[in-house]
Design a protein around this motif. Structure first.
Motif, mmCIF file in Angstrom:
data_model
loop_
_atom_site.group_PDB
_atom_site.id
_atom_site.type_symbol
_atom_site.label_atom_id
_atom_site.label_comp_id
_atom_site.label_asym_id
_atom_site.label_seq_id
_atom_site.Cartn_x
_atom_site.Cartn_y
_atom_site.Cartn_z
ATOM 1 N N ALA A 147 93.500 2.768 -26.258
ATOM 2 C CA ALA A 147 94.724 3.096 -26.084
ATOM 3 C C ALA A 147 94.987 4.304 -26.823
ATOM 4 O O ALA A 147 94.319 5.449 -27.485
ATOM 5 N N ARG A 200 104.341 -0.735 -26.589
ATOM 6 C CA ARG A 200 103.661 -0.431 -25.038
ATOM 7 C C ARG A 200 102.271 -0.407 -25.059
ATOM 8 O O ARG A 200 101.549 0.626 -24.184
ATOM 9 N N GLY A 201 101.910 0.354 -26.276
ATOM 10 C CA GLY A 201 100.380 -0.299 -26.123
ATOM 11 C C GLY A 201 99.674 1.659 -27.131
ATOM 12 O O GLY A 201 98.770 1.244 -26.743
ATOM 13 N N VAL A 228 100.984 5.705 -19.942
ATOM 14 C CA VAL A 228 100.305 4.869 -20.173
ATOM 15 C C VAL A 228 100.003 3.713 -18.232
ATOM 16 O O VAL A 228 98.915 2.985 -17.754
ATOM 17 N N LYS A 231 104.613 1.489 -29.696
ATOM 18 C CA LYS A 231 103.475 0.336 -30.231
ATOM 19 C C LYS A 231 104.037 -1.356 -29.644
ATOM 20 O O LYS A 231 103.019 -0.903 -28.728
#
Length: 530
Positions: free
Chosen positions: A2, A22-23, A306, A20
């Motif tokens: 990540a 959104r990974g 992302v 967080k």
């Protein structure tokens, strides 16, 4: 693995949660930005850096940021980020250009009221147990002339608020059109006229070479006696000592200053003057604005890390990952063509036409047009980007037209940017070759194949003998080296142009000397980010 983001300034907890959700892994260390040595030590661990104004992202920090891909500034100003250094390392720099516009505009209006009615001094006097009712004689806002310098996003909001206060609003902005001025309900004027007529002057322009010290002793001398001046834009727009002297002399009745040439401002010639209201760069300091810009920067950074989506980037076009390899060279070309036209244009722009011939016409021309507009307006608005450029052009009443057509010449494709003002129409065209580098192929209708240099002198002249010799002699006497030279003309004895490539910028004094040469009609120093 990540992506990992460091938040080194104080940001909303909601913004941290967006990362967080959104990974994205987040380290929230809001005091780390003030410790440059610690930041230097840890920055290599992160893919993203989210900041406000406390963190100074210097070239040294960027050199140590071995994994950094994006820097997100919650706010509009990026004075604390070395953007050229970030660009060289391929790091995207994002800001949030519109999140605090209303807040900053409202602060300027609040400062105007505070100065008009001497509120801070009256408050201090009253709370000290005095009752100096006769000492604090203010002036009404209604019916007064408000001069707005810079009628972009924030300036136009201030102008509309001034109209609502029943003020007579006049505005100066090189890119403000008559149509846009009518929409705002204000009168478009030249700067000298604004200085002469305004009862209140408020600044809403970026700090550039053209706007630095825009209000100095010479400018103040042309203003009304009793004028009041507000600056919630950028320090350095006003010569603080000159303003202080004018206030002491009674020429200027008061000032509201939110920004200073040196910040934090611990000393200023304006401090201690009773009819001056000073605040510590509070223009964007409201709960709503801080929340808005924090959420926006978190969403933008997460989208990029992302999904690869780019928005509100100051040094990168807003294009998808799939488009990038093909589109990026033409984005750079469009920006340079726009910048060329913008640096040559001093009067208000009415319209821009962007012609896509051949291959570029099959691409995402929205991104290309945004790049051309951003390049065009960057001479006046340094923080402009491809996302904000079309809106900024619309706000200024600039009509933008795209034209696509099939391949019509020897090149597989080219882009032509035409800028129209009330006085003239100017066009410049260019293409890219297999190396991806942009090249000029036509300027003012004159064919000329020329590379793009960082520092270039552009001249327009009559096609008569001796011009090249005069230029060479002038450069030789001044000890200035010419790196390269390109010439073009439309016909024998007609109009001619020259591009002279230099190792560095020329002084204004030398440019005036060049402009004084026989047959030289125009001489302009151009600078490009290449």
């Amino acid at each position: 693995m990540a992506p990992r983001v460091l938040v080194s300034d104080k940001l909303s907890p909601t913004a941290v949660q967006i990362f967080k959700d959104r990974g994205v892994e987040v380290d929230y260390l809001p005091d780390l930005g003030k410790d440059k040595d610690k930041l230097l030590e840890v920055i290599g661990q992160y893919d993203g850096l989210a900041i406000r104004s406390a963190t100074k992202v210097t070239e040294k920090i960027i050199d140590a940021a071995t994994n950094l891909k994006v820097i997100g500034r919650a706010g509009i100003g990026v004075d604390n980020v070395d953007i050229p250094a970030a660009s060289r390392k391929g790091i995207i720099v994002m800001n949030t250009p519109f999140g605090n516009s209303i807040t900053t505009a409202e602060h300027a209006i609040a400062m105007m009221f505070a100065v008009a009615r001497q509120m801070p001094a009256a408050d201090a006097s009253t709370q000290a147990g005095k009752w100096e009712k006769n000492r604090f004689m203010g002036v009404e806002i209604t019916g007064k002339v408000l001069g707005v310098i810079g009628c972009g996003n924030i300036g136009s909001i201030v102008a509309s608020r001034g109209v609502g206060l029943r003020m007579k609003v006049i505005g100066f902005d090189p890119f403000l059109s008559e149509e846009r001025a009518r929409e705002l309900g204000i009168e478009k004027v030249e700067l000298e006229d604004l200085f002469k007529r305004a009862d209140f002057i408020t600044l809403h322009t970026p700090l550039t070479d053209k706007t630095k010290n825009i209000i100095d002793a010479k400018a103040i001398a042309t203003m009304k006696k009793g004028v009041r001046i507000i600056n919630c834009a950028r320090g350095g727009l006003i010569v603080e000592q000159d303003l202080a002297d004018a206030i002491k002399a009674g020429k200027v009745a008061g000032a509201g200053i939110d920004v200073f040439e040196v910040e934090p401002a611990t000393d200023s010639p304006l401090f201690g003057l009773e009819n001056v209201v000073c605040t510590p760069h509070l223009g964007a300091s409201t709960t709503e604005a801080q929340e808005n810009v924090a959420l926006q920067v978190a969403e933008q950074m997460a989208d990029y890390l992302v999904n690869g989506a780019v928005s509100n980037a100051l040094n990168m076009p807003s294009i998808t990952a799939e488009e990038a390899p093909i589109l990026t060279p033409y984005v750079k070309l469009a920006e340079i063509l726009g910048s060329f036209a913008g640096q040559l244009t001093d009067e208000p722009i009415d319209a821009i036409e962007i012609l896509y011939d051949g291959a570029p016409g099959t691409m995402n021309t929205r991104a290309l047009s945004a790049a051309a507009i951003a390049g065009l307006l960057k001479a006046q608005v340094q923080t402009i980007n491809m996302v904000s450029a079309p809106l900024m052009a619309k706000e200024r009443g600039i009509a933008v037209t795209e034209v696509r057509r099939d391949k019509s010449g020897v090149f597989d494709g080219y882009v032509m940017v035409t800028v129209k003002t009330k006085k003239q129409t100017r066009s410049v065209a260019g293409t890219t070759f297999s190396d991806g580098k942009p090249r000029f192929i036509q300027i003012k209708g004159i064919n000329m194949e020329a590379d793009v240099g960082r520092y270039m002198l552009y001249t327009a002249n009559k096609d008569v003998p001796g011009v090249i010799g005069q230029l060479g002699t002038a450069f030789g006497k001044a000890g200035i080296n010419i790196a390269n030279f390109h010439l073009g003309r439309d016909e024998q004895g007609g109009s001619a142009i020259a591009i002279i490539y230099l190792d560095g910028p020329l002084s204004e004094e030398f440019l005036e000397e060049i402009r004084g040469l026989n047959a030289i009609g125009q001489a302009k120093m151009l600078t490009f980010d290449v």
